[in-house]
Write a protein that holds these residues in place. Structure first.
Motif, PDB file in Angstrom:
ATOM      1  N   ILE A   1      62.355 -23.303   3.391  1.00  0.00           N
ATOM      2  CA  ILE A   1      61.505 -24.297   2.734  1.00  0.00           C
ATOM      3  C   ILE A   1      61.029 -23.827   1.364  1.00  0.00           C
ATOM      4  CG2 ILE A   1      60.721 -25.354   4.890  1.00  0.00           C
ATOM      5  CD1 ILE A   1      58.107 -23.835   4.641  1.00  0.00           C
ATOM      6  N   ASP A   2      61.241 -22.558   1.032  1.00  0.00           N
ATOM      7  CA  ASP A   2      60.871 -22.082  -0.304  1.00  0.00           C
ATOM      8  C   ASP A   2      61.635 -22.813  -1.396  1.00  0.00           C
ATOM      9  OD1 ASP A   2      59.054 -20.363   0.725  1.00  0.00           O
ATOM     10  OD2 ASP A   2      60.195 -18.529   0.372  1.00  0.00           O
ATOM     11  N   VAL A   3      62.745 -23.454  -1.030  1.00  0.00           N
ATOM     12  CA  VAL A   3      63.498 -24.264  -1.994  1.00  0.00           C
ATOM     13  C   VAL A   3      62.599 -25.359  -2.573  1.00  0.00           C
ATOM     14  CG1 VAL A   3      65.402 -25.937  -2.191  1.00  0.00           C
ATOM     15  CG2 VAL A   3      65.736 -23.793  -0.967  1.00  0.00           C
ATOM     16  N   PHE A   4      61.587 -25.779  -1.806  1.00  0.00           N
ATOM     17  CA  PHE A   4      60.684 -26.836  -2.251  1.00  0.00           C
ATOM     18  C   PHE A   4      59.279 -26.308  -2.560  1.00  0.00           C
ATOM     19  CE2 PHE A   4      63.932 -29.160   0.166  1.00  0.00           C
ATOM     20  CZ  PHE A   4      64.280 -30.125  -0.772  1.00  0.00           C
ATOM     21  N   LYS A   5      59.176 -25.042  -2.822  1.00  0.00           N
ATOM     22  CA  LYS A   5      57.908 -24.464  -3.273  1.00  0.00           C
ATOM     23  C   LYS A   5      58.106 -23.901  -4.673  1.00  0.00           C
ATOM     24  CE  LYS A   5      56.189 -23.094   1.318  1.00  0.00           C
ATOM     25  NZ  LYS A   5      55.721 -21.954   2.154  1.00  0.00           N
ATOM     26  N   GLY A   6      57.072 -23.998  -5.491  1.00  0.00           N
ATOM     27  CA  GLY A   6      57.226 -23.539  -6.870  1.00  0.00           C
ATOM     28  C   GLY A   6      55.963 -22.952  -7.443  1.00  0.00           C
ATOM     29  N   ILE A   7      55.431 -23.610  -8.442  1.00  0.00           N
ATOM     30  CA  ILE A   7      54.269 -23.078  -9.163  1.00  0.00           C
ATOM     31  C   ILE A   7      53.111 -24.072  -9.125  1.00  0.00           C
ATOM     32  CG2 ILE A   7      55.616 -21.639 -10.743  1.00  0.00           C
ATOM     33  CD1 ILE A   7      55.209 -23.968 -12.812  1.00  0.00           C
ATOM     34  N   ASN A   8      51.933 -23.541  -9.247  1.00  0.00           N
ATOM     35  CA  ASN A   8      50.732 -24.354  -9.410  1.00  0.00           C
ATOM     36  C   ASN A   8      50.359 -24.319 -10.891  1.00  0.00           C
ATOM     37  OD1 ASN A   8      47.953 -25.193  -9.543  1.00  0.00           O
ATOM     38  ND2 ASN A   8      47.850 -24.924  -7.324  1.00  0.00           N
ATOM     39  N   LEU A   9      50.402 -25.466 -11.546  1.00  0.00           N
ATOM     40  CA  LEU A   9      50.171 -25.505 -12.991  1.00  0.00           C
ATOM     41  C   LEU A   9      48.772 -25.040 -13.377  1.00  0.00           C
ATOM     42  CD1 LEU A   9      51.894 -28.866 -14.064  1.00  0.00           C
ATOM     43  CD2 LEU A   9      52.734 -26.522 -14.335  1.00  0.00           C
ATOM     44  N   ASP A  10      47.813 -25.167 -12.468  1.00  0.00           N
ATOM     45  CA  ASP A  10      46.431 -24.783 -12.795  1.00  0.00           C
ATOM     46  C   ASP A  10      46.216 -23.278 -12.777  1.00  0.00           C
ATOM     47  OD1 ASP A  10      45.659 -27.442 -13.032  1.00  0.00           O
ATOM     48  OD2 ASP A  10      45.205 -27.612 -10.888  1.00  0.00           O
ATOM     49  N   SER A  11      47.118 -22.547 -12.126  1.00  0.00           N
ATOM     50  CA  SER A  11      46.862 -21.112 -11.972  1.00  0.00           C
ATOM     51  C   SER A  11      48.001 -20.215 -12.452  1.00  0.00           C
ATOM     52  CB  SER A  11      46.572 -20.800 -10.497  1.00  0.00           C
ATOM     53  OG  SER A  11      47.665 -21.196  -9.673  1.00  0.00           O
ATOM     54  N   THR A  12      49.090 -20.813 -12.937  1.00  0.00           N
ATOM     55  CA  THR A  12      50.238 -20.017 -13.392  1.00  0.00           C
ATOM     56  C   THR A  12      50.235 -19.921 -14.907  1.00  0.00           C
ATOM     57  OG1 THR A  12      51.510 -20.816 -11.495  1.00  0.00           O
ATOM     58  CG2 THR A  12      52.737 -19.745 -13.262  1.00  0.00           C
ATOM     59  N   GLN A  13      50.360 -18.709 -15.439  1.00  0.00           N
ATOM     60  CA  GLN A  13      50.228 -18.506 -16.883  1.00  0.00           C
ATOM     61  C   GLN A  13      51.482 -17.928 -17.531  1.00  0.00           C
ATOM     62  OE1 GLN A  13      46.692 -16.133 -17.402  1.00  0.00           O
ATOM     63  NE2 GLN A  13      45.323 -17.726 -16.633  1.00  0.00           N
ATOM     64  N   TYR A  14      52.628 -18.103 -16.881  1.00  0.00           N
ATOM     65  CA  TYR A  14      53.864 -17.611 -17.473  1.00  0.00           C
ATOM     66  C   TYR A  14      54.240 -18.463 -18.684  1.00  0.00           C
ATOM     67  CZ  TYR A  14      54.106 -15.633 -12.765  1.00  0.00           C
ATOM     68  OH  TYR A  14      53.813 -14.995 -11.580  1.00  0.00           O
ATOM     69  N   ALA A  15      54.984 -17.866 -19.595  1.00  0.00           N
ATOM     70  CA  ALA A  15      55.340 -18.563 -20.835  1.00  0.00           C
ATOM     71  C   ALA A  15      56.165 -19.822 -20.555  1.00  0.00           C
ATOM     72  CB  ALA A  15      56.125 -17.618 -21.747  1.00  0.00           C
ATOM     73  N   TYR A  16      57.090 -19.757 -19.594  1.00  0.00           N
ATOM     74  CA  TYR A  16      57.960 -20.907 -19.364  1.00  0.00           C
ATOM     75  C   TYR A  16      57.205 -22.111 -18.798  1.00  0.00           C
ATOM     76  CZ  TYR A  16      58.216 -20.430 -14.231  1.00  0.00           C
ATOM     77  OH  TYR A  16      57.927 -20.395 -12.884  1.00  0.00           O
ATOM     78  N   VAL A  17      55.996 -21.881 -18.294  1.00  0.00           N
ATOM     79  CA  VAL A  17      55.218 -22.961 -17.696  1.00  0.00           C
ATOM     80  C   VAL A  17      54.519 -23.800 -18.768  1.00  0.00           C
ATOM     81  CG1 VAL A  17      53.308 -23.473 -16.094  1.00  0.00           C
ATOM     82  CG2 VAL A  17      54.900 -21.628 -15.586  1.00  0.00           C
ATOM     83  N   ASP A  18      54.381 -23.254 -19.993  1.00  0.00           N
ATOM     84  CA  ASP A  18      53.644 -23.966 -21.044  1.00  0.00           C
ATOM     85  C   ASP A  18      54.207 -25.356 -21.311  1.00  0.00           C
ATOM     86  OD1 ASP A  18      51.931 -21.862 -21.304  1.00  0.00           O
ATOM     87  OD2 ASP A  18      52.831 -21.061 -23.150  1.00  0.00           O
ATOM     88  N   ALA A  19      55.534 -25.478 -21.380  1.00  0.00           N
ATOM     89  CA  ALA A  19      56.153 -26.774 -21.647  1.00  0.00           C
ATOM     90  C   ALA A  19      55.878 -27.747 -20.498  1.00  0.00           C
ATOM     91  CB  ALA A  19      57.654 -26.611 -21.850  1.00  0.00           C
ATOM     92  N   MET A  20      55.929 -27.267 -19.254  1.00  0.00           N
ATOM     93  CA  MET A  20      55.664 -28.118 -18.101  1.00  0.00           C
ATOM     94  C   MET A  20      54.203 -28.557 -18.085  1.00  0.00           C
ATOM     95  SD  MET A  20      57.759 -25.742 -15.377  1.00  0.00           S
ATOM     96  CE  MET A  20      57.683 -26.863 -14.001  1.00  0.00           C
ATOM     97  N   LEU A  21      53.317 -27.641 -18.450  1.00  0.00           N
ATOM     98  CA  LEU A  21      51.888 -27.950 -18.493  1.00  0.00           C
ATOM     99  C   LEU A  21      51.593 -28.992 -19.563  1.00  0.00           C
ATOM    100  CD1 LEU A  21      49.185 -27.155 -17.191  1.00  0.00           C
ATOM    101  CD2 LEU A  21      48.938 -25.406 -18.950  1.00  0.00           C
TER     102      LEU A  21
END
Length: 453
Positions: free
Chosen positions: A251-271
Motif C-alpha cells: 500500500i506504500d504505492v499510495f502513500k507519499g508526502i504531507n505538504l504541510d510538513s515536508t520541506q524538500y526542494a522538489y515539494v515546492d512546486a507541488m506546494l
C-alpha cells in the motif's frame, strides 16, 4: 499514544456505554458466513468461564463541548462485531427486553447496512429458534457476562486510526483500501474540517459500492478495481516494477508526502500548485461563476497524502468512466469492436484486456483527447501481441510485457508529444493457433489503416 483505557470488558459492560457509529465509518458489511462463524465460536465455547472475542478501538473526543459528547465513544474499529453481538443479544432477549444499548437507537442511512442487518437478524433468529427459553437465557448470560472484548480507548482520533492501522497490520488483514482510507484520514486531521473529511468518506464508500443502476454492465467500476487493477498496476509498470497483485503489503504505492510538513526542494512546486488551486477556488467570484479547478493529477506523480489522495482516486474513477463505461464513453465502440470477440472472456484474454485499458488510460491521462483513437490502436496492437504470441496467457506474462524497458508504458512516460507515442512500433507475429484469429484480424486492419477513427 494517548490511551485513556486498555482493558478487557464484558459485552454487557461495552453495550452499557454510549457507543457511537461515526459518519466516517464504512457500512455494516458482515455476510452470513461471518455471522455464522461468530455464532459457531460462541456455541463451541459456551462452557468456558470466559471467552475473548478480540479488540475494539474507540475514540473519546477530549475537545467535546458538551458533557454528553465527552462520554460518547466513537467506534473506530470493531463496528461489525459489536453490531452483530448487539443483534444476537437483542434477539435472545426479545421477550424480556432488558437489553439496552445506544447501538439499538442508531439511525442507519446506508442501504447496504440496513439490508445486511435485516438479513443477519434473520440468520440469527433461525440459528436460535430451536433453543428452549432456558437455553436462550443461558446463552444470553454467557454472551453478556462471560464473553469479552479488549476495549482500547484513545482521546486522539489520529492516534486511534494509527492504532487501528497497526492492529490490523499484525492481525486479521483488512482490504488494502480500508487501511489506506484510515491512513489518509489520519493525515487530514490537522488540515481539514470535519465536514470535508465526511464528504470524502461518503464519496469513498460510494466508490466501494457504486450504484449499479438499471444496467449493471454499464455501471462504473468499483474502487477496488480502479485501485488494484488500474492505478496500482500503472504506477508500478510505469516504473518498470511488479504490478500483478495489490495487497496490504504494497500500500506504500499510495502513500507519499504531507505538504504541510515536508520541506524538500522538489515539494515546492507541488506546494505552490496546491496553494494556487486553493486560492482560486476560495475566491468570492466563484460564488457566481461556479468555476472551480481540480488538482491537475498525473497518475504516476508523487502521492499527496490526505484529501488530495481521496481526490486522486475520484479523479481516476471519473477518467475510467469517461473512457470505457456506458455507450457514450469515448472508447466504448472501439472496445466493443476489438476487445469483445469469441473467447474474450477467458482469463488470459481478460488480463490482456486490462493491460490494453491501462495503456489507453495512461495515454489519456497525459495527452487527453488528442489523437486518442490512433493511440488506442497502438495500445491495442501492443497489448494484444500477447494473444498472438502465446496460446495460454498468465498474469506474469502480462506483467513482464508491461514493465519491459522497450514497452509502451515506458514510451508514453518519455513522450513529450502524442506523435512520439503514435510512432511506437508494437511487435507483431503470425499466430500459430486458432484462438487468436479475431485479434489478428483487428490488428491487421489497424496496420492497414482500414479501422475507422
Amino acid at each position: 499514544m494517548a490511551i485513556v483505557s486498555n482493558q478487557a470488558q464484558t459485552i454487557s459492560q461495552l453495550l452499557e456505554q454510549s457507543l457511537i457509529i461515526p459518519k466516517y465509518q464504512r457500512p455494516y458489511k458482515w455476510q452470513p458466513k461471518n455471522v455464522n462463524q461468530l455464532i459457531d465460536d460462541i456455541f463451541n465455547h459456551r462452557s468456558k468461564p470466559c471467552y475473548r472475542l478480540g479488540t475494539v478501538v474507540l475514540h473519546q473526543d477530549k475537545d467535546s463541548k458538551s458533557e454528553q459528547e465527552k462520554t460518547d465513544l466513537n467506534i473506530v474499529d470493531g463496528q461489525q462485531r459489536l453490531l452483530t453481538l448487539t443483534l444476537l443479544c437483542s434477539i435472545l432477549d426479545e421477550k424480556e427486553k432488558k437489553i439496552s444499548s445506544s447501538l439499538l437507537d442508531h439511525k442507519f442511512e446506508s442501504s447496504i447496512s440496513i439490508e445486511n442487518l435485516k438479513n443477519n437478524a434473520q440468520i440469527i433468529s433461525e440459528r436460535v429458534a430451536s433453543l428452549s427459553a432456558t437455553e436462550k437465557k443461558e446463552l444470553l448470560d454467557f454472551v453478556l457476562n462471560k464473553c469479552e472484548l479488549i476495549q482500547v480507548t484513545l482521546d486522539d482520533l489520529s492516534e486511534a486510526f494509527q492504532f487501528f492501522d497497526s492492529q490490523n497490520a499484525r492481525g486479521k488483514a483488512l482490504a488494502p483500501h480500508d487501511l489506506l482510507k484510515a491512513y489518509h484520514l489520519r493525515e487530514m486531521m490537522d488540515s481539514t474540517e470535519q465536514t470535508e473529511r465526511l464528504h470524502h468518506v461518503s464519496l469513498w464508500e460510494q466508490g466501494v459500492n457504486p450504484d449499479q443502476g438499471d444496467n449493471p454492465k454499464d455501471a462504473p467500476a468499483n474502487l477496488h478495481t480502479i485501485m488494484g487493477e488500474f492505478l496500482f498496476r500503472m504506477r508500478r509498470w510505469i516504473g518498470g516494477d511488479y504490478g500483478i497483485q495489490f495487497s496490504r503489503h504494497n500500500i506504500d504505492v499510495f502513500k507519499g508526502i504531507n505538504l504541510d510538513s515536508t520541506q524538500y526542494a522538489y515539494v515546492d512546486a507541488m506546494l505552490a500548485l496546491d496553494y494556487a488551486i486553493e486560492t482560486f477556488n476560495a475566491d468570492p467570484t466563484r460564488k457566481w461563476d461556479k468555476q472551480t479547478k481540480g488538482y491537475p493529477f498525473q497518475v504516476d506523480q508523487v502521492m499527496i497524502n490526505g484529501k488530495r489522495f481521496f481526490e486522486y482516486i475520484q479523479h481516476y474513477m471519473a477518467i475510467h468512466s469517461t473512457l470505457f463505461v456506458g455507450k457514450d464513453a469515448r472508447l466504448s465502440s472501439f472496445v466493443d469492436m476489438h476487445a469483445k470477440y469469441r473467447g474474450s472472456n477467458r482469463k488470459g484474454d481478460s488480463y490482456v484486456r486490462n493491460l490494453f485499458l491501462c495503456a489507453v488510460m495512461y495515454y489519456y491521462d497525459k495527452f487527453g483527447d488528442v489523437e486518442l483513437n490512433k493511440a488506442a490502436q497502438i495500445c491495442y496492437r501492443w497489448a494484444y501481441f500477447l494473444r498472438l504470441d502465446l496460446q495460454r496467457i498468465g498474469m506474469e506474462s502480462v506483467d513482464n510485457h508491461a514493465k519491459a524497458r522497450n514497452g509502451l508504458f515506458r514510451a508514453i512516460s518519455k513522450a513529450v508529444h502524442p506523435q512520439q507515442v503514435l510512432n511506437f512500433q508494437p511487435p507483431y507475429k503470425e499466430p500459430n493457433f486458432s484462438n487468436a484469429k479475431d485479434v489478428q484480424a483487428s490488428i491487421e486492419a489497424m496496420k492497414s489503416g482500414s479501422v475507422n477513427e
